[in-house]
Design a protein around this motif. Structure first.
Motif, PDB file in Angstrom:
ATOM      1  N   ILE A   1      10.207   0.773  10.259  1.00  0.00           N
ATOM      2  CA  ILE A   1      10.743   1.827  11.115  1.00  0.00           C
ATOM      3  C   ILE A   1      10.734   1.304  12.552  1.00  0.00           C
ATOM      4  O   ILE A   1       9.690   1.219  13.203  1.00  0.00           O
ATOM      5  CB  ILE A   1       9.907   3.118  10.998  1.00  0.00           C
ATOM      6  CG1 ILE A   1       9.718   3.498   9.532  1.00  0.00           C
ATOM      7  CG2 ILE A   1      10.557   4.254  11.772  1.00  0.00           C
ATOM      8  CD1 ILE A   1      11.021   3.758   8.779  1.00  0.00           C
ATOM      9  N   GLU A   2      11.908   0.946  13.044  1.00  0.00           N
ATOM     10  CA  GLU A   2      12.002   0.280  14.338  1.00  0.00           C
ATOM     11  C   GLU A   2      11.431   1.129  15.471  1.00  0.00           C
ATOM     12  O   GLU A   2      10.788   0.616  16.385  1.00  0.00           O
ATOM     13  CB  GLU A   2      13.464  -0.072  14.635  1.00  0.00           C
ATOM     14  CG  GLU A   2      14.037  -1.145  13.722  1.00  0.00           C
ATOM     15  CD  GLU A   2      13.284  -2.469  13.846  1.00  0.00           C
ATOM     16  OE1 GLU A   2      12.859  -2.802  14.962  1.00  0.00           O
ATOM     17  OE2 GLU A   2      13.120  -3.149  12.813  1.00  0.00           O
ATOM     18  N   LEU A   3      11.662   2.432  15.416  1.00  0.00           N
ATOM     19  CA  LEU A   3      11.206   3.289  16.504  1.00  0.00           C
ATOM     20  C   LEU A   3       9.687   3.439  16.521  1.00  0.00           C
ATOM     21  O   LEU A   3       9.106   3.757  17.556  1.00  0.00           O
ATOM     22  CB  LEU A   3      11.885   4.652  16.426  1.00  0.00           C
ATOM     23  CG  LEU A   3      13.365   4.645  16.842  1.00  0.00           C
ATOM     24  CD1 LEU A   3      14.017   5.975  16.565  1.00  0.00           C
ATOM     25  CD2 LEU A   3      13.502   4.276  18.308  1.00  0.00           C
ATOM     26  N   LEU A   4       9.045   3.243  15.378  1.00  0.00           N
ATOM     27  CA  LEU A   4       7.584   3.249  15.373  1.00  0.00           C
ATOM     28  C   LEU A   4       7.044   2.027  16.097  1.00  0.00           C
ATOM     29  O   LEU A   4       5.986   2.080  16.730  1.00  0.00           O
ATOM     30  CB  LEU A   4       7.053   3.303  13.935  1.00  0.00           C
ATOM     31  CG  LEU A   4       7.250   4.624  13.186  1.00  0.00           C
ATOM     32  CD1 LEU A   4       6.628   4.544  11.791  1.00  0.00           C
ATOM     33  CD2 LEU A   4       6.648   5.787  13.960  1.00  0.00           C
ATOM     34  N   LYS A   5       7.768   0.915  16.013  1.00  0.00           N
ATOM     35  CA  LYS A   5       7.387  -0.261  16.782  1.00  0.00           C
ATOM     36  C   LYS A   5       7.495   0.026  18.267  1.00  0.00           C
ATOM     37  O   LYS A   5       6.614  -0.305  19.060  1.00  0.00           O
ATOM     38  CB  LYS A   5       8.284  -1.445  16.418  1.00  0.00           C
ATOM     39  CG  LYS A   5       8.180  -1.927  14.989  1.00  0.00           C
ATOM     40  CD  LYS A   5       9.130  -3.089  14.752  1.00  0.00           C
ATOM     41  CE  LYS A   5       9.089  -3.554  13.308  1.00  0.00           C
ATOM     42  NZ  LYS A   5      10.066  -4.660  13.057  1.00  0.00           N
ATOM     43  N   GLU A   6       8.592   0.681  18.643  1.00  0.00           N
ATOM     44  CA  GLU A   6       8.792   1.018  20.054  1.00  0.00           C
ATOM     45  C   GLU A   6       7.740   2.008  20.525  1.00  0.00           C
ATOM     46  O   GLU A   6       7.251   1.912  21.656  1.00  0.00           O
ATOM     47  CB  GLU A   6      10.186   1.602  20.251  1.00  0.00           C
ATOM     48  CG  GLU A   6      10.523   1.903  21.702  1.00  0.00           C
ATOM     49  CD  GLU A   6      11.947   2.387  21.875  1.00  0.00           C
ATOM     50  OE1 GLU A   6      12.248   2.956  22.939  1.00  0.00           O
ATOM     51  OE2 GLU A   6      12.756   2.195  20.945  1.00  0.00           O
ATOM     52  N   LEU A   7       7.397   2.935  19.657  1.00  0.00           N
ATOM     53  CA  LEU A   7       6.402   3.933  20.029  1.00  0.00           C
ATOM     54  C   LEU A   7       5.047   3.279  20.252  1.00  0.00           C
ATOM     55  O   LEU A   7       4.309   3.649  21.160  1.00  0.00           O
ATOM     56  CB  LEU A   7       6.290   4.994  18.933  1.00  0.00           C
ATOM     57  CG  LEU A   7       5.462   6.228  19.256  1.00  0.00           C
ATOM     58  CD1 LEU A   7       6.129   7.041  20.349  1.00  0.00           C
ATOM     59  CD2 LEU A   7       5.261   7.073  18.018  1.00  0.00           C
ATOM     60  N   SER A   8       4.722   2.286  19.434  1.00  0.00           N
ATOM     61  CA  SER A   8       3.449   1.584  19.594  1.00  0.00           C
ATOM     62  C   SER A   8       3.405   0.854  20.924  1.00  0.00           C
ATOM     63  O   SER A   8       2.375   0.817  21.603  1.00  0.00           O
ATOM     64  CB  SER A   8       3.244   0.595  18.444  1.00  0.00           C
ATOM     65  OG  SER A   8       3.215   1.268  17.205  1.00  0.00           O
ATOM     66  N   GLY A   9       4.529   0.292  21.339  1.00  0.00           N
ATOM     67  CA  GLY A   9       4.573  -0.382  22.620  1.00  0.00           C
ATOM     68  C   GLY A   9       4.578   0.578  23.781  1.00  0.00           C
ATOM     69  O   GLY A   9       4.147   0.244  24.885  1.00  0.00           O
ATOM     70  N   LEU A  10       5.045   1.788  23.529  1.00  0.00           N
ATOM     71  CA  LEU A  10       5.137   2.776  24.589  1.00  0.00           C
ATOM     72  C   LEU A  10       3.772   3.352  24.924  1.00  0.00           C
ATOM     73  O   LEU A  10       3.413   3.521  26.090  1.00  0.00           O
ATOM     74  CB  LEU A  10       6.088   3.897  24.157  1.00  0.00           C
ATOM     75  CG  LEU A  10       6.442   4.947  25.189  1.00  0.00           C
ATOM     76  CD1 LEU A  10       7.295   4.356  26.291  1.00  0.00           C
ATOM     77  CD2 LEU A  10       7.181   6.105  24.527  1.00  0.00           C
ATOM     78  N   CYS A  11       2.994   3.666  23.889  1.00  0.00           N
ATOM     79  CA  CYS A  11       1.690   4.299  24.098  1.00  0.00           C
ATOM     80  C   CYS A  11       0.610   3.232  24.114  1.00  0.00           C
ATOM     81  O   CYS A  11      -0.027   2.971  23.103  1.00  0.00           O
ATOM     82  CB  CYS A  11       1.417   5.340  23.005  1.00  0.00           C
ATOM     83  SG  CYS A  11       2.563   6.719  23.033  1.00  0.00           S
ATOM     84  N   LYS A  12       0.414   2.616  25.248  1.00  0.00           N
ATOM     85  CA  LYS A  12      -0.597   1.570  25.359  1.00  0.00           C
ATOM     86  C   LYS A  12      -2.005   2.137  25.282  1.00  0.00           C
ATOM     87  O   LYS A  12      -2.921   1.478  24.831  1.00  0.00           O
ATOM     88  CB  LYS A  12      -0.417   0.822  26.676  1.00  0.00           C
ATOM     89  CG  LYS A  12       0.883   0.027  26.762  1.00  0.00           C
ATOM     90  CD  LYS A  12       0.922  -1.079  25.747  1.00  0.00           C
ATOM     91  CE  LYS A  12       2.163  -1.941  25.917  1.00  0.00           C
ATOM     92  NZ  LYS A  12       2.250  -3.017  24.910  1.00  0.00           N
ATOM     93  N   ALA A  13      -2.175   3.366  25.749  1.00  0.00           N
ATOM     94  CA  ALA A  13      -3.510   3.973  25.767  1.00  0.00           C
ATOM     95  C   ALA A  13      -3.525   5.159  24.827  1.00  0.00           C
ATOM     96  O   ALA A  13      -3.075   6.234  25.173  1.00  0.00           O
ATOM     97  CB  ALA A  13      -3.867   4.420  27.187  1.00  0.00           C
ATOM     98  N   PRO A  14      -4.019   4.986  23.580  1.00  0.00           N
ATOM     99  CA  PRO A  14      -4.064   6.094  22.628  1.00  0.00           C
ATOM    100  C   PRO A  14      -5.067   7.148  23.055  1.00  0.00           C
ATOM    101  O   PRO A  14      -5.791   6.989  24.035  1.00  0.00           O
ATOM    102  CB  PRO A  14      -4.482   5.416  21.314  1.00  0.00           C
ATOM    103  CG  PRO A  14      -4.299   3.950  21.550  1.00  0.00           C
ATOM    104  CD  PRO A  14      -4.493   3.744  23.016  1.00  0.00           C
ATOM    105  N   ARG A  15      -5.131   8.208  22.243  1.00  0.00           N
ATOM    106  CA  ARG A  15      -6.010   9.318  22.587  1.00  0.00           C
ATOM    107  C   ARG A  15      -7.475   8.950  22.442  1.00  0.00           C
ATOM    108  O   ARG A  15      -7.858   8.188  21.585  1.00  0.00           O
ATOM    109  CB  ARG A  15      -5.716  10.520  21.683  1.00  0.00           C
ATOM    110  CG  ARG A  15      -4.369  11.132  21.960  1.00  0.00           C
ATOM    111  CD  ARG A  15      -4.313  12.520  21.403  1.00  0.00           C
ATOM    112  NE  ARG A  15      -4.439  12.541  19.964  1.00  0.00           N
ATOM    113  CZ  ARG A  15      -4.450  13.665  19.261  1.00  0.00           C
ATOM    114  NH1 ARG A  15      -4.364  14.807  19.857  1.00  0.00           N
ATOM    115  NH2 ARG A  15      -4.566  13.637  17.965  1.00  0.00           N
ATOM    116  N   ALA A  16      -8.278   9.510  23.324  1.00  0.00           N
ATOM    117  CA  ALA A  16      -9.717   9.328  23.229  1.00  0.00           C
ATOM    118  C   ALA A  16     -10.259  10.184  22.104  1.00  0.00           C
ATOM    119  O   ALA A  16      -9.648  11.162  21.698  1.00  0.00           O
ATOM    120  CB  ALA A  16     -10.383   9.708  24.550  1.00  0.00           C
ATOM    121  N   VAL A  17     -11.421   9.810  21.587  1.00  0.00           N
ATOM    122  CA  VAL A  17     -11.996  10.550  20.477  1.00  0.00           C
ATOM    123  C   VAL A  17     -12.466  11.932  20.909  1.00  0.00           C
ATOM    124  O   VAL A  17     -12.192  12.919  20.268  1.00  0.00           O
ATOM    125  CB  VAL A  17     -13.162   9.757  19.861  1.00  0.00           C
ATOM    126  CG1 VAL A  17     -13.946  10.639  18.905  1.00  0.00           C
ATOM    127  CG2 VAL A  17     -12.627   8.568  19.114  1.00  0.00           C
TER     128      VAL A  17
END
Length: 496
Positions: free
Chosen positions: A201-217
């Protein structure tokens, strides 16, 4: 999707249709729902040319779902689910969800997509509507054969999306629709999905690059927002620390009772020291003095907050999610499927119910054992400390006891293995955690029949293979946890 546009407004304006809809639904719908439907028509006027919106059937953090009816070209009426995404959702997140539905949906028990409407920052995804029963209403009525079929079809859906490199990240009963009468299943809601390293899924790759800082626990945050996570937490004691090869407390020297620790200067200001000072302090002899203890030293307190992907619903998060392991894969979906099977076999839903992630981790320990949990955490670079050892439970005994098929242990004569006060630390947490028996909070939802009635549904003949599969789905080490493809080959499903 061939529709007759005259179904909704007969050539009249959107406003007239909204008024007609309110008149039709006045007796059945609440005022809030009527207002929501009217707002949706105004936000996305194109909907009025196709759909008569009947009701609001779901609401979540990122979207609301409505039931709509359209007149098809052949003269029949057909129902659809209309998912209205919140206007603040990131465009790439919306597009990624659509791509997941388009590429993987429509087969193997995965919901497909029919159409998509967009107006400015509003987006409505149109999907086929499937009649389904609420999980909590039927969990006590299912036969064992129905449970076996349910988990088999869930695993089929997971195998299918995992082949595309899609991690659903929010597997739970409300996202796996079940029509008991028609024996139909549908995996829905890819709003929190992420991709594996080799996702198709190409857009999931883009999304991973977009969100460099995921949510904190600790501290919920909108996953659709990709702003960096602050490095400061409201409570620095509730901070999980990642193990590293050079600076992890496990590899440092720790102070024993026979050696006094070197003094550590406490910061004068309210600001926490920069993480750069920590290695220097270590080089100067300021070693961590709290490893394997119930304290938190200043060295550990000075470290920055660690962040890792954290999605899903409390009670269904895997141990590697709870401990903020940065490398998370499809195994987190398998763990969630295991929790669902645990609920089905025990008749308790929700099974795990915790207010925060450390309590959730402790509840997992009460079932899977503290020693096993600690050992598994080490395999993905985490250090967990527990104030006392919790034994690993026999899954058959546990489930049959909760189903009332075995006598419950005498609380006074024999300490209950799940009712204790246990201190669980992920190296920096020092608050006692009181854990009740997981599954007990759902007693008000309990609808299990008497053992005699359960016997008619096959609960007196549950094979060992069912609990063996449960054990494998709830594997604490994600690297060794069974995959969906492997689970489908399990002896429990031989005839399927």
């Amino acid at each position: 999707m061939e529709v007759n546009p005259s179904v909704c407004n007969d050539g009249n304006s959107t406003e007239s249709h909204v008024k007609a809809n309110k008149h039709i639904g006045r007796r059945k719908l609440s005022l809030d729902v009527e207002n929501d439907i009217e707002y949706l028509y105004e936000a996305v006027p194109q909907l009025s040319t196709v759909f008569h919106i009947i009701d609001k059937i779901g609401e979540g953090t990122f979207s609301s779902v409505y039931l709509g009816e359209a007149l098809m070209a052949n003269g029949t009426k057909e129902k659809f689910a209309l998912k209205h995404l919140i206007p603040t959702s990131h465009p790439v997140r919306i597009a990624a969800e659509l791509q997941c539905l388009t590429v993987a949906g429509g087969k193997e028990n995965v919901m497909g997509v029919t159409y998509c409407f967009r107006k400015d920052d509003h987006c409505v995804i149109v999907m086929p509507y499937m009649e389904h029963q609420t999980f909590v209403d039927i969990i006590g009525l299912l036969s064992f054969e129905e449970v076996r079929q349910y988990i088999y079809h869930l695993l089929k859906a997971l195998q299918h999306i995992h082949q595309f490199g899609i991690i659903h990240r929010d597997i739970k009963p409300t996202n796996f629709l079940y029509n008991r009468q028609e024996k139909m299943f549908a995996l829905v809601d890819f709003g929190l999905a992420q991709g594996t390293a080799d996702t198709q899924i190409e857009l999931l790759k883009e999304l991973s690059g977009l969100c460099k800082a995921p949510r904190a626990v600790f501290g919920e945050r909108n996953l659709n927002s990709c702003t960096p996570v602050p490095t400061k937490t409201t409570d620095p004691k509730i901070e999980l620390v990642k193990s590293t090869k050079t600076e992890d407390p496990a590899t440092r020297k720790f102070v024993t009772a026979h050696r006094r620790p070197l003094p550590v200067k406490t910061p004068v200001s309210n600001q926490r020291p920069n993480q750069r000072t920590t290695p220097a302090a270590v080089n100067l002899g300021f070693t961590c003095s709290c490893y394997t203890t119930d304290r938190v030293c200043n060295i550990c307190m000075s470290r920055k907050q660690q962040v890792a992907p954290r999605a899903g619903t409390p009670g269904f998060r895997a141990p590697e999610v709870l401990t903020k392991c940065p490398n998370q894969g499809t195994a987190i979906d398998i763990w969630s499927a295991g929790v669902i099977l645990l609920s089905l076999l025990s008749g308790r839903y929700p099974f795990f119910k915790a207010s925060d992630d450390l309590i959730a981790l402790t509840q997992i320990m009460t079932i899977r054992g503290s020693r096993e949990t600690i050992q598994a955490a080490k395999t993905f670079g985490k250090s967990v400390v527990c104030s006392r050892e919790l034994p690993r439970q026999d899954l058959r005994t546990l489930c049959e006891t909760l189903r009332g098929r075995r006598p419950s242990p005498d609380d006074e004569a024999t300490p209950h293995p799940h009712r204790d006060t246990t201190t669980c630390h992920h190296h920096t947490h020092d608050t006692p955690i009181s854990t009740d028996l997981p599954g007990e909070p759902s007693r008000q939802h309990q609808t299990l029949a008497e053992p005699e009635a359960q016997d008619e549904r096959g609960w007196d003949r549950v094979p060992d293979e069912a609990y063996d599969l449960l054990d494998r789905l709830l594997g604490l080490n994600p690297a060794k946890r069974i995959t969906a493809a492997q689970a489908l080959q399990h002896p429990l499903f031989t005839d399927l």
